[in-house]
Design a protein around this motif. Structure first.
Motif, PDB file in Angstrom:
ATOM      1  N   GLU A 284      45.788  33.564  38.288  1.00  0.00           N
ATOM      2  CA  GLU A 284      45.622  34.926  38.825  1.00  0.00           C
ATOM      3  C   GLU A 284      46.870  35.358  39.580  1.00  0.00           C
ATOM      4  OE1 GLU A 284      42.056  34.958  41.166  1.00  0.00           O
ATOM      5  OE2 GLU A 284      40.816  34.572  39.379  1.00  0.00           O
ATOM      6  N   MET A 285      47.293  36.591  39.282  1.00  0.00           N
ATOM      7  CA  MET A 285      48.495  37.147  39.921  1.00  0.00           C
ATOM      8  C   MET A 285      48.115  38.438  40.642  1.00  0.00           C
ATOM      9  SD  MET A 285      50.855  35.077  38.463  1.00  0.00           S
ATOM     10  CE  MET A 285      52.466  35.847  38.520  1.00  0.00           C
ATOM     11  N   SER A 286      48.917  38.815  41.626  1.00  0.00           N
ATOM     12  CA  SER A 286      48.704  40.098  42.303  1.00  0.00           C
ATOM     13  C   SER A 286      49.364  41.191  41.468  1.00  0.00           C
ATOM     14  CB  SER A 286      49.333  40.062  43.699  1.00  0.00           C
ATOM     15  OG  SER A 286      50.728  40.265  43.593  1.00  0.00           O
ATOM     16  N   PRO A 287      49.030  42.468  41.730  1.00  0.00           N
ATOM     17  CA  PRO A 287      49.681  43.544  40.972  1.00  0.00           C
ATOM     18  C   PRO A 287      51.199  43.539  41.166  1.00  0.00           C
ATOM     19  CG  PRO A 287      47.795  44.383  42.232  1.00  0.00           C
ATOM     20  CD  PRO A 287      47.999  42.965  42.658  1.00  0.00           C
ATOM     21  N   ARG A 288      51.693  42.924  42.276  1.00  0.00           N
ATOM     22  CA  ARG A 288      53.141  42.886  42.520  1.00  0.00           C
ATOM     23  C   ARG A 288      53.808  41.664  41.901  1.00  0.00           C
ATOM     24  NH1 ARG A 288      53.777  43.286  48.666  1.00  0.00           N
ATOM     25  NH2 ARG A 288      55.977  43.302  48.110  1.00  0.00           N
ATOM     26  N   GLY A 289      53.060  40.945  41.051  1.00  0.00           N
ATOM     27  CA  GLY A 289      53.652  39.811  40.343  1.00  0.00           C
ATOM     28  C   GLY A 289      53.698  38.517  41.142  1.00  0.00           C
ATOM     29  N   GLN A 290      52.987  38.491  42.293  1.00  0.00           N
ATOM     30  CA  GLN A 290      52.945  37.258  43.083  1.00  0.00           C
ATOM     31  C   GLN A 290      51.803  36.373  42.568  1.00  0.00           C
ATOM     32  OE1 GLN A 290      51.990  39.796  46.213  1.00  0.00           O
ATOM     33  NE2 GLN A 290      53.874  39.514  47.365  1.00  0.00           N
ATOM     34  N   ILE A 291      51.972  35.065  42.714  1.00  0.00           N
ATOM     35  CA  ILE A 291      50.897  34.148  42.335  1.00  0.00           C
ATOM     36  C   ILE A 291      49.859  34.155  43.465  1.00  0.00           C
ATOM     37  CG2 ILE A 291      50.331  31.739  41.815  1.00  0.00           C
ATOM     38  CD1 ILE A 291      53.279  31.374  40.913  1.00  0.00           C
ATOM     39  N   ASN A 292      48.613  34.401  43.124  1.00  0.00           N
ATOM     40  CA  ASN A 292      47.557  34.383  44.150  1.00  0.00           C
ATOM     41  C   ASN A 292      47.187  32.946  44.498  1.00  0.00           C
ATOM     42  OD1 ASN A 292      47.396  37.137  44.250  1.00  0.00           O
ATOM     43  ND2 ASN A 292      45.621  37.303  42.896  1.00  0.00           N
ATOM     44  N   VAL A 293      47.122  32.659  45.793  1.00  0.00           N
ATOM     45  CA  VAL A 293      46.728  31.306  46.232  1.00  0.00           C
ATOM     46  C   VAL A 293      45.675  31.406  47.324  1.00  0.00           C
ATOM     47  CG1 VAL A 293      48.926  30.163  45.675  1.00  0.00           C
ATOM     48  CG2 VAL A 293      48.629  31.214  47.935  1.00  0.00           C
ATOM     49  N   GLY A 294      44.954  30.296  47.522  1.00  0.00           N
ATOM     50  CA  GLY A 294      43.980  30.220  48.606  1.00  0.00           C
ATOM     51  C   GLY A 294      44.633  29.686  49.866  1.00  0.00           C
ATOM     52  N   ALA A 295      43.811  29.384  50.874  1.00  0.00           N
ATOM     53  CA  ALA A 295      44.332  28.942  52.169  1.00  0.00           C
ATOM     54  C   ALA A 295      45.092  27.606  52.058  1.00  0.00           C
ATOM     55  CB  ALA A 295      43.189  28.809  53.163  1.00  0.00           C
ATOM     56  N   ASP A 296      44.789  26.830  50.998  1.00  0.00           N
ATOM     57  CA  ASP A 296      45.506  25.554  50.821  1.00  0.00           C
ATOM     58  C   ASP A 296      46.641  25.686  49.803  1.00  0.00           C
ATOM     59  OD1 ASP A 296      44.005  25.960  48.584  1.00  0.00           O
ATOM     60  OD2 ASP A 296      43.126  23.947  48.519  1.00  0.00           O
ATOM     61  N   TRP A 297      47.045  26.907  49.497  1.00  0.00           N
ATOM     62  CA  TRP A 297      48.124  27.235  48.557  1.00  0.00           C
ATOM     63  C   TRP A 297      47.793  26.849  47.114  1.00  0.00           C
ATOM     64  CZ3 TRP A 297      48.979  25.168  53.403  1.00  0.00           C
ATOM     65  CH2 TRP A 297      49.501  26.085  54.328  1.00  0.00           C
TER      66      TRP A 297
END
Ligand code: NAI
Length: 462
Positions: A284-297
């Protein structure tokens, strides 16, 4: 082919620090890097080379402006550009070789090449597939593009090209009054270029304390930089040696053209994840092209983590380093943590600009009552002796509890001074705690103490 506990993709400050911490925690580690040297953007084409040029050009500025007043007479140095570039290259070399040494010392395998992730637990480099229990993506960022502006890295350059120009340009136009634009704009202005900075917004360094923005812009203007504010760059037209920059003023939509020998595009950076195959993995990526991560990365795919510029948050080497250490601890079964509320930001111009925590604006937005303690370097003996009295320290503290909430410094060694406040904030200190701490005289740090005193009964030297 080897079976690793962790494979890290990218050897910038996020990746290499993570690799070292993983090794220290007893994990079997490899780091994939496609560049010819370790260290990523920061060491090769970012923080480190720019600091070498900032240092050298600051020395020239001191010789030109302050030596005579200090009784140092003689010919002002002239710029030997080839030698300055050699000094910069040597600085890069020493740092990148240093990481190579640390990798060997910590028994970290450097897998040379560009990585792809065909599946969780697998990293493909060239024809080889390596396996690992955990994969940490630290692939960094790249300059963002601007429509109508075609980068050739010779006449129209990003920070990368600006660090290796053939000569000092007569006229430089900088697009964007952010960190890169002002640091590199300062370098070339001190070296003799006529520098014009075009900024879309009405203030430089967006997001910073308003008073700092104004003071900073005033000082830079005094140093010779010209600013065109509230202007949107439309396009550049470049030949092999020159360029024209067309911009429109936002207030009246009027169109203007500037000539330049070099145009520096510095309108931000974007995450770099090309070729990793993240789409196919379903990450999963954000609309800005960042990789989405949880609190533990960790990403949505188990065993695949991401840190640094390719995830959300400020694109800063030290933020990536902190995440690198913390994620290493997470994969080793410990409890790595990053306090995102206490990440300093520094601009390495002269004077330096540094900030941490809340701004007055962010506190107003939260409706939080605060007080301001401010102290000018004009009241600091050391700063006056060193011709460095321009600027101030501003501490923001909670109105009721006196707890320090943020700080903003423009002045000598601001990038070092800010850390006293970072430590204080990590310990939940009040402004009074700082004010009651003995500070050596004469140091710039006394200005920090005086700003803390200004949150209470008042500073001594103003
Ligand atoms: P930035 O985000 O700091 O500044 C970009 C500037 O360009 C903004 O002021 C923006 O309003 C302006 N802009 C955008 N579009 C424009 C247009 N069409 N016309 C005119 N102006 C326009 O980005 P920068 O300076 O490129 O830096 C990229 C990243 O690298 C940042 O995240 C920064 O924190 C990081 N960095 C940090 C350094 C440090 O910590 N000392 C040094 C260099 C980079």
């Amino acid at each position: 082919m080897a079976n690793y506990d962790v494979i890290i993709i990218g050897s910038g400050p996020g990746g290499y620090v993570c690799a070292i911490r993983c090794a220290q925690l007893g994990l079997k580690v490899a780091c994939v890097e496609g560049r010819e040297t370790l260290g990523g953007t920061c060491l090769n084409v970012g923080c480190i080379p720019s600091k070498a040029l900032l240092h050298a050009s600051h020395m020239l500025h001191e010789a030109e402006h302050n030596f005579a007043a200090m009784g140092l007479k003689g010919k002002t140095p002239s710029v030997d550009w080839k030698q300055m570039m050699a000094y910069k290259e040597d600085t890069i070399g020493q740092n990148t070789k240093g990481i190579e040494f640390l990798f060997k010392k910590n028994k970290i395998d450097w897998i040379k090449g560009w990585a792809a992730v065909p599946a969780a637990g697998q990293v493909k480099v060239g024809d080889e597939v390596h396996t690992a229990k955990n994969i940490i993506i630290a692939s960094g960022s790249e300059p963002a593009s601007l429509p109508g502006v075609e980068v050739d890295e010779k006449v129209v350059v990003t920070s990368t090209g600006a660090l290796e120009l053939g000569k000092v340009p007569k006229k430089m136009v900088v697009i964007g009054a952010g960190v890169i634009g002002l640091e590199l704009g300062s370098v070339y202005s001190r070296l003799g270029s006529e520098v014009t900075v075009i900024e879309y917004l009405d203030a430089i360094t967006p997001g910073m304390d308003g008073e700092i923005q104004k003071t900073f812009q005033r000082i830079l203007k005094k140093q010779g930089l010209t600013f065109v504010m509230g202007a949107a760059v439309q396009k550049t037209d470049a030949t092999k040696t020159k360029a024209k920059v067309t911009y429109k003023l936002r207030k009246d939509d009027s169109e203007h053209v500037l000539d330049a020998d070099v145009v520096l595009l510095a309108t931000g950076r974007k995450p770099y994840t090309d070729g990793l195959g993240l789409d196919a993995l379903g990450i999963e990526m954000s609309p800005r092209g960042q990789i989405n991560v949880g609190a533990d990365w960790q990403t949505n795919v188990k065993g695949i983590y991401a840190i640094g510029d390719c995830i959300d948050g400020p694109m800063l080497a030290h933020k990536a380093e902190d995440e690198g250490m913390a994620v290493a601890e997470q994969v080793a079964g410990k409890h790595g943590h990053v306090n995102y509320g206490v990440i300093p930001g520094v601009i390495y111009t002269h004077p330096e600009v540094a900030n941490v925590g809340e701004t007055e604006q962010s506190l107003k937005d939260q409706g939080r009552a605060y007080k301001v303690g401010k102290f000018s370097f004009m009241g600091n003996g050391r700063a006056k002796a060193n011709f460095a009295a321009d600027g101030f320290v501003k501490i923001l503290a909670d109105k009721d509890t006196d707890r320090i909430l943020g700080a903003h410094i423009i002045g000598p060694a601001a990038g070092d001074l800010i850390h006293e406040i970072c430590v204080a904030m990590e310990f939940g200190a009040s402004a009074e705690d700082l004010a009651l701490t003995c500070h050596a005289h004469p140091t710039y740090s006394e200005a920090v103490r005086e700003a803390a005193l200004a949150c209470g009964d008042g500073p001594i030297h103003s």
